[in-house]
Design a protein around this motif. Structure first.
Motif, PDB file in Angstrom:
ATOM      1  N   GLU A 152      51.934  31.891  55.029  1.00 51.81           N
ATOM      2  CA  GLU A 152      52.529  33.181  55.051  1.00 51.81           C
ATOM      3  C   GLU A 152      51.630  34.416  54.981  1.00 51.81           C
ATOM      4  O   GLU A 152      51.719  35.377  55.478  1.00 51.81           O
ATOM      5  CB  GLU A 152      53.774  33.279  54.223  1.00 51.81           C
ATOM      6  CG  GLU A 152      54.827  32.163  54.371  1.00 51.81           C
ATOM      7  CD  GLU A 152      55.266  31.809  55.884  1.00 51.81           C
ATOM      8  OE1 GLU A 152      54.725  32.594  56.916  1.00 51.81           O
ATOM      9  OE2 GLU A 152      56.339  30.907  56.095  1.00 51.81           O
ATOM     10  N   ASP A 213      62.607  29.340  57.938  1.00 49.57           N
ATOM     11  CA  ASP A 213      61.127  29.325  58.761  1.00 49.57           C
ATOM     12  C   ASP A 213      61.569  29.205  60.358  1.00 49.57           C
ATOM     13  O   ASP A 213      60.844  29.205  61.143  1.00 49.57           O
ATOM     14  CB  ASP A 213      60.512  28.258  58.162  1.00 49.57           C
ATOM     15  CG  ASP A 213      59.710  28.759  56.945  1.00 49.57           C
ATOM     16  OD1 ASP A 213      60.221  28.977  55.823  1.00 49.57           O
ATOM     17  OD2 ASP A 213      58.487  29.296  57.189  1.00 49.57           O
ATOM     18  N   GLU A 242      53.683  27.318  61.549  1.00 51.27           N
ATOM     19  CA  GLU A 242      55.037  27.203  61.366  1.00 51.27           C
ATOM     20  C   GLU A 242      55.676  25.779  61.550  1.00 51.27           C
ATOM     21  O   GLU A 242      56.478  25.509  60.607  1.00 51.27           O
ATOM     22  CB  GLU A 242      55.698  28.347  62.445  1.00 51.27           C
ATOM     23  CG  GLU A 242      56.758  28.988  61.848  1.00 51.27           C
ATOM     24  CD  GLU A 242      56.834  29.756  60.597  1.00 51.27           C
ATOM     25  OE1 GLU A 242      55.825  30.549  60.442  1.00 51.27           O
ATOM     26  OE2 GLU A 242      57.364  29.466  59.599  1.00 51.27           O
ATOM     27  N   HIS A 245      55.729  24.365  58.256  1.00 52.03           N
ATOM     28  CA  HIS A 245      56.561  25.002  57.217  1.00 52.03           C
ATOM     29  C   HIS A 245      57.952  24.171  57.402  1.00 52.03           C
ATOM     30  O   HIS A 245      58.601  23.736  56.444  1.00 52.03           O
ATOM     31  CB  HIS A 245      56.798  26.605  57.498  1.00 52.03           C
ATOM     32  CG  HIS A 245      55.380  27.177  57.286  1.00 52.03           C
ATOM     33  ND1 HIS A 245      55.315  28.408  57.428  1.00 52.03           N
ATOM     34  CD2 HIS A 245      54.210  26.762  57.204  1.00 52.03           C
ATOM     35  CE1 HIS A 245      54.046  28.893  57.339  1.00 52.03           C
ATOM     36  NE2 HIS A 245      53.119  27.727  57.117  1.00 52.03           N
TER      37      HIS A 245
HETATM   38 FE   LIG Z   1      56.686  30.093  57.995  1.00 49.78          FE
END
Ligand SMILES: [Fe+2]
Ligand SMILES: [Fe+2]
Length: 467
Positions: A152, A213, A242, A245
């Motif tokens: 992040e 997310d 991503e 995540h």
């Molecule tokens: Fe993320």
């Protein structure tokens, strides 16, 4: 192929060394970022060596390098996906024209707003998660938390790069602002609601990484379509990170549900075995899912229509999934409170994105529910009317099935549907201590099927307190 400058102060694949002014500006921002990281990043473990992956290129065949690193020494870099030759604007009024390599004057403010809003979520989530290390269920999970946190941080770098490079002085001011707002601080809050909610237990963390997310994924997919090519390339590479995540969130929840299911199959009440009961899990799910739905904005939105018309924010996978890229005709069927009816397509773009998101969430739930087979129980997504703070359902009251209630009725039954103080206290009591022994796991979560990057599950993912 753009060359990678890995050994520069700021690793990058954007030829930073060829633009001394920009390079200096970003190198001036760097110590402010590090000061923010030390103040607002993970509360402990900053001096411990963590087994982390670092982006070192954008090659599909191997963009990540795994090794032990102390978080403040992490090599946050600027990486954009490779340009697509002769890329054209894929939707809206300028459909078919070459993409922009500079910001078109008439879209400058709108674009800056979009980038700042996306950028603001990145440090916000790090701030929200900063105290979780103290209650981690294992070294494996602790390492995953920190992996999400440093990435992040890298996403923040990605947005700051765009602000510095393309928006001059106001871009630099916005970049400073990104380090000044604070999640949950009433005087200088983060921009979006869900990013001001506390994440002070791991059930919230896994729900957040599953649902919030995943909102991030859909926003990035929409921005990856942008006619402003640097934004598109930035978002395309962020999407690769991503995915991890969401893996952390979804697999974390799967392992929690697995433990709960084991208890249920054995006829044991989960709470009596130090696990989480399904009712509590469902309430946390209701809360984080509804907060995340709000992030998509109003169902009917002139802003969304403007973003689409201007070619700034598109629909996920515009080229493969749609034939009409102008979206000037026809309507989009949606639940508009009193009935289902078609809304002018461009004004419905938030809902188009939200629908894709809801479908994706439903799949995640399907995977969790597989763990519950044989227990007679399952988790469900609440109606999208439930517990909304944005859009046409905000200010009205619904039960999770979507039936309207009076405010009094909702208040009376709230604790059946959303985490109560007692639920939160129970969750906190389960997670009162960290589990830091390699290969050990807290009582409320099953071990993962495999470790990180081919390492065993009992690997020392965090060299805690070692010199
Ligand atoms: Fe993320
Ligand atoms: Fe991110």
């Amino acid at each position: 192929m753009s060359s990678v400058e890995l050994h520069e102060k700021i690793p990058n694949n954007v030829h930073l060394s060829s633009d001394q002014r920009l390079k200096r500006a970003l190198e001036e921002w760097q110590p402010h970022f590090l000061a923010w990281w030390r103040e607002m990043g993970p509360d402990r473990f900053q001096e411990d060596a963590i087994y982390l992956r670092t982006a070192v290129s954008v090659d599909a065949s191997g963009w990540a390098h795994f090794d032990y690193v102390r978080m403040p020494e992490y090599r946050w870099g600027i990486f954009l996906a490779e340009p697509v030759p002769d890329r054209r604007i894929g939707f809206g009024n300028d459909f078919g024209k070459p993409v922009w390599q500079e910001v078109p004057g008439e879209h400058r403010n709108t674009l800056r707003r979009l980038i700042v809003t996306q950028g603001d979520t990145e440090p916000a989530s790090v701030e929200q998660q900063r105290r979780l290390g103290a209650t981690c269920p294992s070294l494996y999970d602790l390492r995953n938390l920190f992996q999400v946190n440093v990435e992040e941080g890298r996403h923040l770098w990605a947005m700051v790069y765009l602000l510095h490079t393309y928006f001059g002085r106001d871009g630099r001011e916005e970049a400073r602002g990104l380090l000044e707002r604070r999640s949950g601080n009433p005087d200088k809050p983060r921009i979006l609601g869900a990013f001001n909610e506390p994440i002070d237990d791991w059930l919230s963390f896994f729900m957040f990484t599953t649902f919030t997310d995943r909102d991030g994924k859909y926003q990035l997919l929409a921005l990856a379509e942008s006619g402003f090519d640097p934004l598109s390339r930035t978002c395309r590479f962020m999407l690769t990170e991503e995915a991890h995540h969401m893996f952390v969130g979804e697999s974390g929840m799967s392992r929690i549900v697995e433990r709960t299911a084991e208890c249920l199959r054995a006829g044991t009440e989960p709470r009596s075995a130090g696990a989480l009961d399904l009712a509590t899990i469902q309430k946390y799910l209701n809360s984080w899912y509804s907060l995340s739905l709000d992030l998509f904005g109003s169902e009917v939105s002139t802003n969304a229509a403007q973003f689409f018309g201007a070619g700034l924010k598109g629909r996920p996978r515009e080229e493969e999934r749609y034939e009409d890229h102008l979206a000037l005709e026809g309507g989009y069927e949606m639940d508009v409170y009193e009935a289902r009816k078609p809304i002018a397509l461009r004004s419905a773009m938030n809902e188009v994105l939200r629908d894709a998101y809801v479908e994706d969430c439903q799949k995640a739930l399907g995977r969790w529910n597989k763990r519950l087979v044989g227990t007679g129980a399952e988790l469900v997504l609440p109606s999208r009317r439930f517990h909304r703070g944005q859009g046409m359902f905000a200010g009205h009251f619904f039960d999770p099935a979507g039936h309207e209630l009076t405010e009094e009725e909702f208040a009376r039954r709230r604790d059946q549907w959303l985490p109560s103080e007692a639920d939160r206290a129970y969750v906190r009591s389960l997670m009162a201590h960290p589990v830091l022994e390699p290969g050990h796991f807290a009582s409320w979560i099953a071990p993962p099927p495999r470790g990180v990057n081919g390492q065993p599950i009992d690997f020392r993912y965090v060299r805690y307190n070692e010199q």
